[in-house]
Scaffold this motif. Structure first.
Motif: not given
Length: 122
Positions: A89-103, A36-44, A28-33
């Motif tokens: 991808f960092r996984v915690a409790g069976g969910e993606i807690a953090f993701q960083r992507g490079y392209f 090429v863009m600012e980090p996104l905070h939260g599943r939604e 629910v509180d994951a971060v996807n960075h």
């Protein structure tokens, strides 16, 4: 599910353009960075990003390698157009807690035949 198995499932859902299924893999509180863009905070917010991206482009993730180290998985990928990238991808409790992507986002726009947004050129 191990981090490697979770990323394998992420790839399967990505290749089906399953926005809701992808979002469900994130905490629910994951971060996807995507760098090429600012980090996104939260599943939604992450779900909204996938909806926007799949709404404008056909995307396919072809796995080249998936590595696992502790609670991390590293995905090296390419797509049918020749674009390449890497995701961590960092996984915690069976969910993606953090993701960083490079392209290369400029190459992505060009290979997809999409106009380059004005703000991208600033």
């Amino acid at each position: 599910m191990s981090p490697k198995q979770l990323v394998q499932e992420w790839v399967a859902r990505f290749n089906r353009a399953d926005v809701d299924g992808l979002a469900a893999l994130y905490a629910v509180d994951a971060v996807n960075h995507q760098v090429v863009m600012e980090p996104l905070h939260g599943r939604e917010a992450i779900r909204a990003m996938f909806a926007a991206e799949f709404g404008r482009a056909r995307m396919t993730c072809i796995v080249e390698h998936i590595f696992e180290d502790g609670d991390w998985a590293i995905l090296e990928w390419r797509d049918p157009t020749g674009l390449r990238g890497c995701g961590l991808f960092r996984v915690a409790g069976g969910e993606i807690a953090f993701q960083r992507g490079y392209f290369d986002q400029l190459a992505f726009f060009r290979l997809q035949g999409l106009p380059v947004p004005e703000r991208y050129l600033e």
